[in-house]
Design an enzyme around this catalytic site. Sequence first.
Site, short mmCIF file in Angstrom:
data_model
loop_
_atom_site.label_atom_id
_atom_site.label_comp_id
_atom_site.label_asym_id
_atom_site.label_seq_id
_atom_site.Cartn_x
_atom_site.Cartn_y
_atom_site.Cartn_z
N ARG A 97 -3.45 6.44 1.24
CA ARG A 97 -4.02 7.60 1.91
C ARG A 97 -3.08 8.31 2.86
O ARG A 97 -3.40 9.42 3.32
CB ARG A 97 -5.30 7.18 2.66
N TYR A 147 -14.58 -12.48 0.55
CA TYR A 147 -15.36 -11.28 0.23
C TYR A 147 -16.60 -11.63 -0.58
O TYR A 147 -17.67 -11.05 -0.39
CB TYR A 147 -14.50 -10.29 -0.55
N ARG A 204 -7.20 11.38 -5.51
CA ARG A 204 -8.46 10.67 -5.25
C ARG A 204 -9.63 11.66 -5.24
O ARG A 204 -10.72 11.34 -5.73
CB ARG A 204 -8.39 9.91 -3.94
N ARG A 213 0.82 -1.22 0.00
CA ARG A 213 0.00 0.00 0.00
C ARG A 213 0.86 1.26 0.00
O ARG A 213 0.48 2.28 0.60
CB ARG A 213 -0.96 0.04 1.20
N ASP A 230 -7.11 -2.82 -6.87
CA ASP A 230 -7.73 -3.43 -5.69
C ASP A 230 -7.86 -4.92 -5.94
O ASP A 230 -8.04 -5.36 -7.08
CB ASP A 230 -9.11 -2.81 -5.44
#
Length: 357
Positions: A33, A155, A42, A29, A79
């Site tokens: 963020r 998921y 973003r 990552r 992702d």
Amino acid sequence: MSQPILKNDVFLRALAREATDYTPVWLMRQAGRYLPEYNATRARAGSFLGLAKNPDYATEVTLQPLDRYPLDAAILFSDILTVPDAMGLGLDFAAGEGPRFARPLRTEADVAALAVPDMAELDYVFAAVAQIRRELHGRVPLIGFSGSPWTLACYMVEGAGSSDYRTVKSMMYSRPDLMHRILSINAEAVAAYLNAQIEAGAQAAMIFDSWGGVLADGLFQQFSLDYTRQVVKKLVRHHDGRQVPVIVFTKGGGLWLEDIAACGCDAVGLDWTVNLGKARAAVGGRVALQGNLDPMALFGGPDAIRAEVVRTLDSYGPGPGHVFNLGHGISQFTPPEAVEVLVQTVHEHSRAQRRQA
């Protein structure tokens, strides 16, 4: 069109267990963020999916950490849920809630209807890979990635993240036939997806088995590792005149290190609970190792970061076959300057290790 000459191949040589002048470093990552420039991009994209599905934006954020830090590899910004999204499960990212599927797999009919997606549905990913390779100009290698068949299944059945995996484990125990069908389709899809990334320009492939560690011993091998092994076996391992190494990372998988190392991969990613020196002794040079600083160490201040990086490097010891990384993804709250300290210390101390060896 021929690709530019790779100027920094230390990451690829480390995965091949060749001697290097220093230990290469990249971070899971690393485009995310914690970087203000990522947040600005973003905001322009309007949403996470708007960012991930636009090759221009995906390229921009992939390169951002490399412009800030002397990292030794880039990783595609995407992702792990792109594959089930292409299967028609209806992926959405609600603000503050993470990913959700509108149509999770809950019934026998749901599972019967599941199919390997047309890779054309994922062209935006492959376009991003090709564009990133062009814009890297050979600066560092590019890593492509996918979730593992088991992690994707979690998921797809739960419909979102989970704290206890009750829905997916209920299916696994009560209807293992349904679970095996999902996993078999996922394995075929993941292999095709990674091969398409390699064809587009990815120079290494990583499989994130983020939820493998929630399984019991024995069940991990049957429902996670066996399907990861199927993926690895189907991957293109030589492209553009170079070997394409494969990294497998199972969070919570330290118990099964030797099993994972035998799955056909070139490197095993380790979380922060594993002792690197003992792991190196256990695999005996059969695979490279990647990891494994606790991401929370980056909140300890410069002196603590330096100490933990040195401890991690010293635990592995001198010699080939180590790629420095965190033991999981970097936290969104990480101070950007902490990463600068980490990268600098990895490069400086690992060079000193080699001089002293």
